[in-house]
Design a protein around this motif. Structure first.
Motif, PDB file in Angstrom:
ATOM      1  N   VAL A   1       0.845  -1.203   0.000  1.00 64.60           N
ATOM      2  CA  VAL A   1       0.000   0.000   0.000  1.00 64.60           C
ATOM      3  C   VAL A   1       0.878   1.250   0.000  1.00 64.60           C
ATOM      4  N   THR A   2       1.946   1.220   0.784  1.00 68.09           N
ATOM      5  CA  THR A   2       2.895   2.331   0.809  1.00 68.09           C
ATOM      6  C   THR A   2       3.450   2.604  -0.582  1.00 68.09           C
ATOM      7  N   LEU A   3       3.872   1.553  -1.267  1.00 67.04           N
ATOM      8  CA  LEU A   3       4.426   1.697  -2.610  1.00 67.04           C
ATOM      9  C   LEU A   3       3.363   2.185  -3.586  1.00 67.04           C
ATOM     10  N   GLN A   4       2.145   1.715  -3.417  1.00 67.98           N
ATOM     11  CA  GLN A   4       1.047   2.149  -4.292  1.00 67.98           C
ATOM     12  C   GLN A   4       0.796   3.644  -4.154  1.00 67.98           C
ATOM     13  N   VAL A   5       0.716   4.123  -2.915  1.00 69.54           N
ATOM     14  CA  VAL A   5       0.493   5.554  -2.677  1.00 69.54           C
ATOM     15  C   VAL A   5       1.643   6.379  -3.257  1.00 69.54           C
ATOM     16  N   ALA A   6       2.872   5.917  -3.055  1.00 62.36           N
ATOM     17  CA  ALA A   6       4.033   6.658  -3.552  1.00 62.36           C
ATOM     18  C   ALA A   6       4.031   6.733  -5.076  1.00 62.36           C
ATOM     19  N   LEU A   7       3.733   5.610  -5.732  1.00 68.44           N
ATOM     20  CA  LEU A   7       3.720   5.592  -7.198  1.00 68.44           C
ATOM     21  C   LEU A   7       2.614   6.474  -7.757  1.00 68.44           C
ATOM     22  N   LEU A   8       1.423   6.384  -7.169  1.00 73.25           N
ATOM     23  CA  LEU A   8       0.308   7.212  -7.639  1.00 73.25           C
ATOM     24  C   LEU A   8       0.604   8.694  -7.414  1.00 73.25           C
TER      25      LEU A   8
ATOM     26  N   GLN B   1       0.655  19.966   4.685  1.00 73.43           N
ATOM     27  CA  GLN B   1      -0.042  19.794   3.407  1.00 73.43           C
ATOM     28  C   GLN B   1      -1.016  18.619   3.468  1.00 73.43           C
ATOM     29  N   ILE B   2      -0.613  17.561   4.140  1.00 68.55           N
ATOM     30  CA  ILE B   2      -1.515  16.417   4.319  1.00 68.55           C
ATOM     31  C   ILE B   2      -2.662  16.783   5.252  1.00 68.55           C
ATOM     32  N   TYR B   3      -2.349  17.542   6.304  1.00 68.01           N
ATOM     33  CA  TYR B   3      -3.388  18.011   7.224  1.00 68.01           C
ATOM     34  C   TYR B   3      -4.417  18.882   6.506  1.00 68.01           C
ATOM     35  N   MET B   4      -3.944  19.770   5.649  1.00 68.05           N
ATOM     36  CA  MET B   4      -4.865  20.644   4.921  1.00 68.05           C
ATOM     37  C   MET B   4      -5.774  19.836   3.997  1.00 68.05           C
ATOM     38  N   ALA B   5      -5.234  18.785   3.389  1.00 68.19           N
ATOM     39  CA  ALA B   5      -6.055  17.943   2.518  1.00 68.19           C
ATOM     40  C   ALA B   5      -7.117  17.200   3.325  1.00 68.19           C
ATOM     41  N   HIS B   6      -6.752  16.786   4.545  1.00 61.59           N
ATOM     42  CA  HIS B   6      -7.682  15.970   5.334  1.00 61.59           C
ATOM     43  C   HIS B   6      -8.624  16.814   6.185  1.00 61.59           C
ATOM     44  N   PHE B   7      -8.077  17.815   6.863  1.00 61.16           N
ATOM     45  CA  PHE B   7      -8.884  18.624   7.776  1.00 61.16           C
ATOM     46  C   PHE B   7      -9.282  19.978   7.176  1.00 61.16           C
TER      47      PHE B   7
ATOM     48  N   LEU C   1      -3.749  11.526   2.175  1.00 62.09           N
ATOM     49  CA  LEU C   1      -2.318  11.254   2.078  1.00 62.09           C
ATOM     50  C   LEU C   1      -1.849  11.366   0.635  1.00 62.09           C
ATOM     51  N   LEU C   2      -2.616  10.787  -0.280  1.00 63.65           N
ATOM     52  CA  LEU C   2      -2.261  10.828  -1.697  1.00 63.65           C
ATOM     53  C   LEU C   2      -2.227  12.262  -2.204  1.00 63.65           C
ATOM     54  N   ALA C   3      -3.240  13.047  -1.859  1.00 69.33           N
ATOM     55  CA  ALA C   3      -3.313  14.435  -2.320  1.00 69.33           C
ATOM     56  C   ALA C   3      -2.172  15.274  -1.746  1.00 69.33           C
TER      57      ALA C   3
ATOM     58  N   SER D   1       4.676   7.666   5.521  1.00 69.62           N
ATOM     59  CA  SER D   1       4.598   7.355   6.952  1.00 69.62           C
ATOM     60  C   SER D   1       3.827   8.423   7.724  1.00 69.62           C
ATOM     61  N   LEU D   2       3.651   9.609   7.120  1.00 68.48           N
ATOM     62  CA  LEU D   2       2.893  10.674   7.781  1.00 68.48           C
ATOM     63  C   LEU D   2       1.395  10.386   7.780  1.00 68.48           C
ATOM     64  N   GLY D   3       0.982   9.373   7.043  1.00 64.47           N
ATOM     65  CA  GLY D   3      -0.435   9.051   6.974  1.00 64.47           C
ATOM     66  C   GLY D   3      -1.044   8.662   8.307  1.00 64.47           C
ATOM     67  N   VAL D   4      -0.236   8.186   9.237  1.00 64.73           N
ATOM     68  CA  VAL D   4      -0.773   7.796  10.546  1.00 64.73           C
ATOM     69  C   VAL D   4      -1.383   8.986  11.282  1.00 64.73           C
ATOM     70  N   THR D   5      -0.945  10.198  10.933  1.00 63.68           N
ATOM     71  CA  THR D   5      -1.446  11.390  11.621  1.00 63.68           C
ATOM     72  C   THR D   5      -2.872  11.736  11.202  1.00 63.68           C
ATOM     73  N   VAL D   6      -3.341  11.170  10.082  1.00 62.74           N
ATOM     74  CA  VAL D   6      -4.718  11.436   9.641  1.00 62.74           C
ATOM     75  C   VAL D   6      -5.555  10.150   9.643  1.00 62.74           C
ATOM     76  N   GLY D   7      -5.065   9.132  10.348  1.00 55.52           N
ATOM     77  CA  GLY D   7      -5.836   7.903  10.510  1.00 55.52           C
ATOM     78  C   GLY D   7      -5.597   6.838   9.471  1.00 55.52           C
ATOM     79  N   MET D   8      -4.557   6.971   8.673  1.00 57.68           N
ATOM     80  CA  MET D   8      -4.224   5.945   7.680  1.00 57.68           C
ATOM     81  C   MET D   8      -3.678   4.720   8.415  1.00 57.68           C
ATOM     82  N   ASN D   9      -4.326   3.570   8.239  1.00 57.10           N
ATOM     83  CA  ASN D   9      -3.915   2.382   8.984  1.00 57.10           C
ATOM     84  C   ASN D   9      -3.720   1.156   8.110  1.00 57.10           C
ATOM     85  N   THR D  10      -3.621   1.376   6.794  1.00 56.46           N
ATOM     86  CA  THR D  10      -3.437   0.235   5.891  1.00 56.46           C
ATOM     87  C   THR D  10      -2.057   0.200   5.258  1.00 56.46           C
TER      88      THR D  10
END
Length: 221
Positions: free
Chosen positions: A24-31, A73-79, A94-96, A164-173
């Protein structure tokens, strides 16, 4: 007094789950790299345009992406987008966020790469009947991507680590999210995060090696 007892067997039993998270990490990075690369090329065109609005938009994007923490930037996308009624899942946030960051850094790398390409080449293309966009697409763009290939590789590695910053917005996969979940259940902090660090390291090194092989095949002349 040191009284921590290591339990590597318990950690290694969770390795299949952690490897699933690594995918999943690699998928997010590639996308995020694919999206970021597309927007970076668009921003590069904007910065070369005669429109002050497009230039200003591209400049603002690059400045924000390069001079604010990726976490913000991830926080702004999520919150932050929630204030406008736009609610993204942790995965999309996280992707955005990473794609936004990638686009800004890559656009700046492309700006530097363009300086190494003589403007006479684009003018020569236009003298042959090409439009400005065609000259950019067929003459300038291939050379720009070749010059910026190594910075693109570095950004890909950075994108992998940024997931790895995805954990701050609830990413758990992803890898970091699963590692955090396993740690919360067992309190085997050192074991789980040590294994996760090795997995991140292997992925980053594999990407770097693959990029070098591609560069050798494409650019060895």
């Amino acid at each position: 007094m040191f009284n921590y007892s290591f339990r590597w067997n318990q950690a290694f039993q969770a390795l299949p789950r952690m490897l699933d998270g690594a995918l999943v990490t690699l998928q997010v990075a590639l996308l995020s790299m694919a999206i970021g690369l597309a927007f970076a090329i668009l921003l590069t065109l904007f910065r070369r345009s005669d429109s002050r609005i497009l230039k200003g938009f591209a400049t603002a994007w690059v400045e924000v992406a390069r001079n604010t923490p990726a976490l913000f930037q991830i926080y702004m996308a999520h919150f932050g987008l929630g204030a406008f009624g736009i609610h993204l899942s942790p995965y999309l946030s996280l992707l955005a966020g990473i794609a936004f960051n990638n686009a800004g850094y890559l656009a700046e790398n492309f700006r530097g790469a363009l300086k190494a390409i003589p403007e006479t080449q684009a003018r020569a293309g236009r003298s042959l009947g090409m439009s400005s966009l065609q000259a950019f697409r067929f003459i300038v763009l291939p050379q720009m991507l070749r010059i910026a290939f190594l910075p693109i590789t570095n950004q890909m590695v950075w994108a992998i680590l940024m997931t790895s910053l995805g954990v701050t917005v609830g990413m758990n996969t992803d890898l970091a999210g699963i590692t955090q979940e396993l740690n919360a259940r067992s309190f085997r902090t050192f074991e789980f995060f040590a294994i996760a660090a090795v997995i991140y390291y292997v992925i980053a090194k594999a990407v770097t090696l693959a990029a070098r092989l591609v560069a050798w095949r494409l650019f060895r002349s």
